[in-house]
Design a protein around this motif. Structure first.
Motif, PDB file in Angstrom:
ATOM      1  N   GLY A   1       0.835  -1.201   0.000  1.00 25.67           N
ATOM      2  CA  GLY A   1       0.000   0.000   0.000  1.00 25.67           C
ATOM      3  C   GLY A   1       0.867   1.247   0.000  1.00 25.67           C
TER       4      GLY A   1
ATOM      5  N   SER B   1      -4.418  -0.810   0.314  1.00 27.41           N
ATOM      6  CA  SER B   1      -3.459  -1.787   0.793  1.00 27.41           C
ATOM      7  C   SER B   1      -4.154  -3.122   0.525  1.00 27.41           C
ATOM      8  CB  SER B   1      -3.191  -1.601   2.283  1.00 27.41           C
ATOM      9  OG  SER B   1      -2.473  -2.721   2.757  1.00 27.41           O
TER      10      SER B   1
ATOM     11  N   THR C   1      -3.005  -5.841   0.955  1.00 26.90           N
ATOM     12  CA  THR C   1      -2.608  -6.681   2.086  1.00 26.90           C
ATOM     13  C   THR C   1      -3.818  -7.034   2.952  1.00 26.90           C
ATOM     14  OG1 THR C   1      -0.620  -5.292   2.148  1.00 26.90           O
ATOM     15  CG2 THR C   1      -0.996  -6.735   4.041  1.00 26.90           C
ATOM     16  N   LYS C   2      -4.818  -6.158   2.978  1.00 26.86           N
ATOM     17  CA  LYS C   2      -5.914  -6.259   3.934  1.00 26.86           C
ATOM     18  C   LYS C   2      -7.074  -7.048   3.329  1.00 26.86           C
ATOM     19  CE  LYS C   2      -2.957  -3.691   6.063  1.00 26.86           C
ATOM     20  NZ  LYS C   2      -2.988  -2.232   6.082  1.00 26.86           N
TER      21      LYS C   2
ATOM     22  N   ASP D   1      -8.337   6.433   0.214  1.00 25.78           N
ATOM     23  CA  ASP D   1      -7.817   5.138   0.646  1.00 25.78           C
ATOM     24  C   ASP D   1      -9.035   4.298   1.035  1.00 25.78           C
ATOM     25  OD1 ASP D   1      -6.871   2.966   2.121  1.00 25.78           O
ATOM     26  OD2 ASP D   1      -5.183   4.092   2.958  1.00 25.78           O
TER      27      ASP D   1
HETATM   28  C1  LIG Z   1      -2.112  -1.129   5.878  1.00 25.77           C
HETATM   29  C2  LIG Z   1      -2.623   0.147   5.380  1.00 25.77           C
HETATM   30  C3  LIG Z   1      -1.874   0.927   4.497  1.00 25.77           C
HETATM   31  C4  LIG Z   1      -0.464   0.570   4.077  1.00 25.77           C
HETATM   32  O1  LIG Z   1      -0.433  -0.571   3.306  1.00 25.77           O
HETATM   33  P1  LIG Z   1       0.786  -1.631   3.295  1.00 25.77           P
HETATM   34  O2  LIG Z   1       0.304  -2.698   2.395  1.00 25.77           O
HETATM   35  O3  LIG Z   1       1.023  -2.065   4.703  1.00 25.77           O
HETATM   36  O4  LIG Z   1       1.982  -0.882   2.768  1.00 25.77           O
HETATM   37  C5  LIG Z   1      -2.451   2.102   4.023  1.00 25.77           C
HETATM   38  N1  LIG Z   1      -3.696   2.476   4.403  1.00 25.77           N
HETATM   39  C6  LIG Z   1      -4.424   1.746   5.261  1.00 25.77           C
HETATM   40  C7  LIG Z   1      -5.789   2.229   5.645  1.00 25.77           C
HETATM   41  C8  LIG Z   1      -3.922   0.565   5.787  1.00 25.77           C
HETATM   42  O5  LIG Z   1      -4.661  -0.142   6.655  1.00 25.77           O
END
Ligand SMILES: *Cc1c(COP(=O)(O)O)cnc(C)c1O
Length: 381
Positions: free
Chosen positions: A74, A193, A195-196, A171
């Motif tokens: 992210g 992100s 990742t989430k 975001d």
């Molecule tokens: C985790 C997160 C990010 C950053 O993303 P990464 O994948 O950890 O670099 C940015 N914005 C929000 C809301 C997040 O939860």
């Protein structure tokens, strides 16, 4: 087609060569050319990779944008976006930000001469005035915000940004396109992100930018290649695989979070609960307008402060104490000492991130088990 169908079928035809129903993981850094500059659209995997292309087209379709771009994280997506703005650019950002986003903004302010002004974006009139006070290139918000689950009225934010000739960047990590699609509400760029919730299984780090207009999309694609913060084909595949179940996962996450919220709201050990689906959320009308579901995140302020928070955390086992969120398994976080530790205490507390705040990422376990565990743990606080 409806959203849950599109998750499986948008931009994801069977592989042309073999008929594979999932795009293969093209582990190749480079691609053969029949003559100099004669190729099949792929030259070098930083510029484009077939696995990543399927993910990127899918992301664009799901958020409703012209261009989707995948990144290694992210923050890699945010770094690339910030490369778009020259020295001296003024950015207006909501004060309620992911800690790493705040840290990167501050780094760009100190090192590259970017001007960053923070606002309370829930106060849209004052925010509009601040946007117009002096030229701004970007208005940056999260909704729901992390970790306090405040909402920004995205339609109003887009109007305010555009009146000031600024881009609205949202975001959308906490909501995901299954719940909220900012580009349809007027935003110019969505950041994730992945990742989430998009990845959804706590097994990959990734990010994304989706641009509403092709012109800005092309510029960001150019920067994606120039900066080079791209995801591997394996990581691209994992995010794509996560996307397939996004719809049913977000429903399950939302049910879990509702169950946990009810337990927290009934407890005298808790002074405040933050959850967009609660009938006590100050912006519940906006939540209904802008979000299809409340999502899986809940945070709670404990009456007994930091000590009570630590005792609660010791009583939780289905909720693993860990940074991150959005995976199928439940996680719990103590923002003041973990995800938001990089924000100075004074600033953190002024925005409500107190030592007693605990943030729950409610997974897809049986909601009754999650609720039981939180109820029991609260008795020990
Ligand atoms: C985790 C997160 C990010 C950053 O993303 P990464 O994948 O950890 O670099 C940015 N914005 C929000 C809301 C997040 O939860």
């Amino acid at each position: 087609m409806r959203f849950n169908t599109r998750l499986l079928h948008d931009a994801q035809p069977p592989d042309e060569l073999t008929g594979a129903v999932n795009v293969p993981i093209y582990l190749s850094s480079t691609f053969a050319q029949s003559a100099p500059n004669r190729h099949k659209g792929y030259v070098y995997s930083r510029s484009a990779n077939p696995t990543r292309t399927v993910l990127e087209r899918s992301l664009a379709a799901l958020e409703g944008g012209a261009t989707g771009l995948a990144f290694a994280s992210g923050l890699g997506a945010l770094t690339t976006l910030l490369e778009h703005f020259p020295t001296g650019t003024r950015i207006v950002a909501d004060q309620d930000l992911y800690g790493g986003t705040w840290r990167l903004f501050e780094h760009h302010r100190r090192t590259f001469g970017i001007v960053i002004d923070y606002v309370d974006a829930t106060q849209i009139e004052a925010t509009g005035a601040e946007l117009r006070r002096s030229p701004a290139a970007m208005f940056y918000v999260e909704s729901p915000t992390n970790p306090l689950l405040r909402l920004v009225d995205l339609k109003a934010a887009a109007r305010a940004a555009h009146r000031a000739k600024a881009l609205l960047v949202v975001d959308n990590t906490f909501a995901s396109p299954a719940i909220q699609r900012p580009l349809e509400l007027g935003a110019d760029v969505v950041l994730h992100s992945t990742t989430k919730y998009l990845g959804g299984h706590s097994d990959v780090i990734g990010g994304a930018l989706i641009a509403r207009e092709a012109a800005l999309g092309e510029r960001l694609a150019w920067l994606q290649n120039a900066v080079g913060a791209v995801p591997s084909p394996v990581d691209s595949f994992l995010v794509l695989r996560g996307l397939h179940t996004l719809g049913i996962r977000m429903q399950a996450h939302s049910e879990s979070a509702r169950a946990v919220c009810e337990v927290l709201e009934a407890s005298s050990a808790v002074s405040a609960v933050h959850f967009p689906g609660s009938s006590h959320h100050p912006q519940r009308a906006l939540a209904r307008r802008q979000m299809a579901l409340p999502g899986g995140m809940v945070s709670a302020d404990l009456t007994g402060g930091g000590r009570a928070a630590r005792r609660l955390l010791r009583g939780l086992h289905l909720f693993t104490l860990a940074e991150s969120l959005g995976g199928v398994e439940s996680l719990v976080d103590h923002p003041a000492s973990m995800t938001h530790a990089s924000v100075p205490r004074r600033e953190r507390e002024a925005h409500g991130v107190t030592d007693g705040l605990v943030r729950f990422s409610c997974g897809i376990e049986d909601p009754a088990d999650l609720a039981d565990e939180v109820r029991t743990a609260l008795r020990g606080v």
